[in-house]
Design a protein around this motif. Sequence first.
Motif, PDB file in Angstrom:
ATOM      1  N   UNK A  86      10.878  -1.828  -7.700  1.00 39.03           N
ATOM      2  CA  UNK A  86      10.444  -0.541  -8.250  1.00 39.03           C
ATOM      3  C   UNK A  86       9.042  -0.654  -8.843  1.00 39.03           C
ATOM      4  N   UNK A  87       8.793  -1.718  -9.572  1.00 41.32           N
ATOM      5  CA  UNK A  87       7.470  -1.916 -10.171  1.00 41.32           C
ATOM      6  C   UNK A  87       6.413  -2.097  -9.089  1.00 41.32           C
ATOM      7  N   UNK A  88       6.744  -2.875  -8.061  1.00 40.67           N
ATOM      8  CA  UNK A  88       5.807  -3.116  -6.962  1.00 40.67           C
ATOM      9  C   UNK A  88       5.464  -1.808  -6.254  1.00 40.67           C
ATOM     10  N   UNK A  89       6.476  -0.985  -5.987  1.00 37.40           N
ATOM     11  CA  UNK A  89       6.236   0.291  -5.325  1.00 37.40           C
ATOM     12  C   UNK A  89       5.364   1.192  -6.197  1.00 37.40           C
ATOM     13  N   UNK A  90       5.579   1.142  -7.496  1.00 43.38           N
ATOM     14  CA  UNK A  90       4.764   1.936  -8.405  1.00 43.38           C
ATOM     15  C   UNK A  90       3.308   1.463  -8.352  1.00 43.38           C
ATOM     16  N   UNK A  91       3.103   0.152  -8.372  1.00 44.62           N
ATOM     17  CA  UNK A  91       1.732  -0.375  -8.287  1.00 44.62           C
ATOM     18  C   UNK A  91       1.104  -0.025  -6.939  1.00 44.62           C
ATOM     19  N   UNK A  92       1.914  -0.016  -5.862  1.00 47.15           N
ATOM     20  CA  UNK A  92       1.404   0.370  -4.543  1.00 47.15           C
ATOM     21  C   UNK A  92       0.929   1.825  -4.572  1.00 47.15           C
ATOM     22  N   UNK A  93       1.710   2.681  -5.224  1.00 50.65           N
ATOM     23  CA  UNK A  93       1.310   4.090  -5.337  1.00 50.65           C
ATOM     24  C   UNK A  93       0.002   4.236  -6.097  1.00 50.65           C
ATOM     25  N   UNK A  94      -0.152   3.475  -7.162  1.00 47.02           N
ATOM     26  CA  UNK A  94      -1.395   3.540  -7.927  1.00 47.02           C
ATOM     27  C   UNK A  94      -2.576   3.109  -7.059  1.00 47.02           C
ATOM     28  N   UNK A  98      -5.725   5.471  -5.847  1.00 49.29           N
ATOM     29  CA  UNK A  98      -7.133   5.094  -6.025  1.00 49.29           C
ATOM     30  C   UNK A  98      -7.868   5.110  -4.687  1.00 49.29           C
ATOM     31  N   UNK A  99      -7.250   4.513  -3.668  1.00 49.64           N
ATOM     32  CA  UNK A  99      -7.897   4.449  -2.357  1.00 49.64           C
ATOM     33  C   UNK A  99      -8.121   5.845  -1.775  1.00 49.64           C
ATOM     34  N   UNK A 100      -7.176   6.743  -2.007  1.00 50.77           N
ATOM     35  CA  UNK A 100      -7.303   8.110  -1.497  1.00 50.77           C
ATOM     36  C   UNK A 100      -8.468   8.834  -2.177  1.00 50.77           C
ATOM     37  N   UNK A 101      -8.582   8.661  -3.471  1.00 49.31           N
ATOM     38  CA  UNK A 101      -9.685   9.305  -4.203  1.00 49.31           C
ATOM     39  C   UNK A 101     -11.026   8.703  -3.779  1.00 49.31           C
ATOM     40  N   UNK A 124     -13.506  16.433  -9.137  1.00 54.43           N
ATOM     41  CA  UNK A 124     -13.731  17.323  -7.995  1.00 54.43           C
ATOM     42  C   UNK A 124     -13.005  16.808  -6.748  1.00 54.43           C
ATOM     43  N   UNK A 125     -13.041  15.497  -6.536  1.00 59.01           N
ATOM     44  CA  UNK A 125     -12.337  14.912  -5.380  1.00 59.01           C
ATOM     45  C   UNK A 125     -10.834  15.165  -5.490  1.00 59.01           C
ATOM     46  N   UNK A 126     -10.285  14.997  -6.681  1.00 56.92           N
ATOM     47  CA  UNK A 126      -8.854  15.227  -6.887  1.00 56.92           C
ATOM     48  C   UNK A 126      -8.507  16.696  -6.669  1.00 56.92           C
ATOM     49  N   UNK A 127      -9.358  17.581  -7.148  1.00 45.35           N
ATOM     50  CA  UNK A 127      -9.115  19.019  -6.946  1.00 45.35           C
ATOM     51  C   UNK A 127      -9.122  19.360  -5.457  1.00 45.35           C
ATOM     52  N   UNK A 128     -10.036  18.764  -4.711  1.00 42.72           N
ATOM     53  CA  UNK A 128     -10.080  18.994  -3.264  1.00 42.72           C
ATOM     54  C   UNK A 128      -8.792  18.501  -2.608  1.00 42.72           C
ATOM     55  N   UNK A 133      -3.652  19.727   0.148  1.00 42.50           N
ATOM     56  CA  UNK A 133      -2.360  19.133   0.505  1.00 42.50           C
ATOM     57  C   UNK A 133      -1.432  19.089  -0.706  1.00 42.50           C
ATOM     58  N   UNK A 134      -0.270  18.597  -0.455  1.00 39.35           N
ATOM     59  CA  UNK A 134       0.684  18.384  -1.548  1.00 39.35           C
ATOM     60  C   UNK A 134       0.607  16.923  -2.007  1.00 39.35           C
ATOM     61  N   UNK A 135      -0.552  16.351  -1.863  1.00 36.77           N
ATOM     62  CA  UNK A 135      -0.776  14.938  -2.147  1.00 36.77           C
ATOM     63  C   UNK A 135      -0.344  14.548  -3.555  1.00 36.77           C
ATOM     64  N   UNK A 136      -0.852  15.241  -4.573  1.00 36.71           N
ATOM     65  CA  UNK A 136      -0.527  14.834  -5.945  1.00 36.71           C
ATOM     66  C   UNK A 136       0.949  15.051  -6.246  1.00 36.71           C
ATOM     67  N   UNK A 137       1.511  16.137  -5.724  1.00 37.16           N
ATOM     68  CA  UNK A 137       2.933  16.405  -5.933  1.00 37.16           C
ATOM     69  C   UNK A 137       3.775  15.254  -5.374  1.00 37.16           C
ATOM     70  N   UNK A 138       3.431  14.836  -4.170  1.00 35.99           N
ATOM     71  CA  UNK A 138       4.136  13.726  -3.524  1.00 35.99           C
ATOM     72  C   UNK A 138       3.967  12.428  -4.310  1.00 35.99           C
ATOM     73  N   UNK A 139       2.746  12.130  -4.709  1.00 37.79           N
ATOM     74  CA  UNK A 139       2.473  10.883  -5.441  1.00 37.79           C
ATOM     75  C   UNK A 139       3.226  10.848  -6.765  1.00 37.79           C
ATOM     76  N   UNK A 140       3.175  11.947  -7.497  1.00 38.09           N
ATOM     77  CA  UNK A 140       3.832  11.983  -8.812  1.00 38.09           C
ATOM     78  C   UNK A 140       5.350  11.921  -8.673  1.00 38.09           C
ATOM     79  N   UNK A 141       5.890  12.566  -7.646  1.00 34.08           N
ATOM     80  CA  UNK A 141       7.339  12.499  -7.414  1.00 34.08           C
ATOM     81  C   UNK A 141       7.767  11.058  -7.119  1.00 34.08           C
ATOM     82  N   UNK A 142       7.026  10.382  -6.261  1.00 36.84           N
ATOM     83  CA  UNK A 142       7.361   8.996  -5.940  1.00 36.84           C
ATOM     84  C   UNK A 142       7.188   8.080  -7.143  1.00 36.84           C
ATOM     85  N   UNK A 143       6.150   8.325  -7.924  1.00 36.59           N
ATOM     86  CA  UNK A 143       5.934   7.512  -9.123  1.00 36.59           C
ATOM     87  C   UNK A 143       7.089   7.696 -10.110  1.00 36.59           C
ATOM     88  N   UNK A 144       7.526   8.925 -10.294  1.00 40.26           N
ATOM     89  CA  UNK A 144       8.655   9.194 -11.200  1.00 40.26           C
ATOM     90  C   UNK A 144       9.924   8.539 -10.677  1.00 40.26           C
TER      91      UNK A 144
END
Length: 178
Positions: A86-94, A98-101, A124-128, A133-144
């Motif tokens: 779980x911790x590894x997957x969380x670090x992968x998401x982080x 970062x890579x996406x931004x 601005x990059x994050x807002x774009x 996309x639903x990028x942040x929604x997906x990332x935050x759901x997986x992180x949670x």
Amino acid sequence: MLIRRIPTEKQIEASRANGRKSQGPKTPDGKIESAAPNGGHRALINTVLLEGEAAERFSQLLDSLHAELLPDSPIEIQLVESMAVARWRQMRLWALEKATIVAELAKPGSAFSNDAAPIDRTVEACQNLVNRSKWTEHMKRDEARDERLYNRAMSLFHKHRAWRREEIKKSSVSLMID
């Protein structure tokens, strides 16, 4: 009854000579396997890590959890492994976040002003990304999800450990009575 033969002096010396020749594992995989407690983490590493992810870092994470929690039953070991995954997957998401931004910031022809403050460019990059996309929604759901998995495994670990201690107390009390 099994009778064990005592080795001869010649066999003992040959064994010692072979032992002196061995200098341990040579490959990175062999070194990880050798350094890992309980015979290694190879199966877990092969199941969890993606190509290019650092097996040695995952092994260090798992070893640090083992050292902290000292699991002493198969169930406790599995719960510690769940925590590490779980911790590894969380670090992968982080890292993915970062890579996406960074990729968004580096897109050719982007509207980001090079003279703007880095945090402004990042916002601005994050807002774009959010707008497209639903990028942040997906990332935050997986992180949670990963955070819940980690916390659930930790909670179960402590409950299991308390239960085992109670069972040991009961069995030792019954032995005293008998």
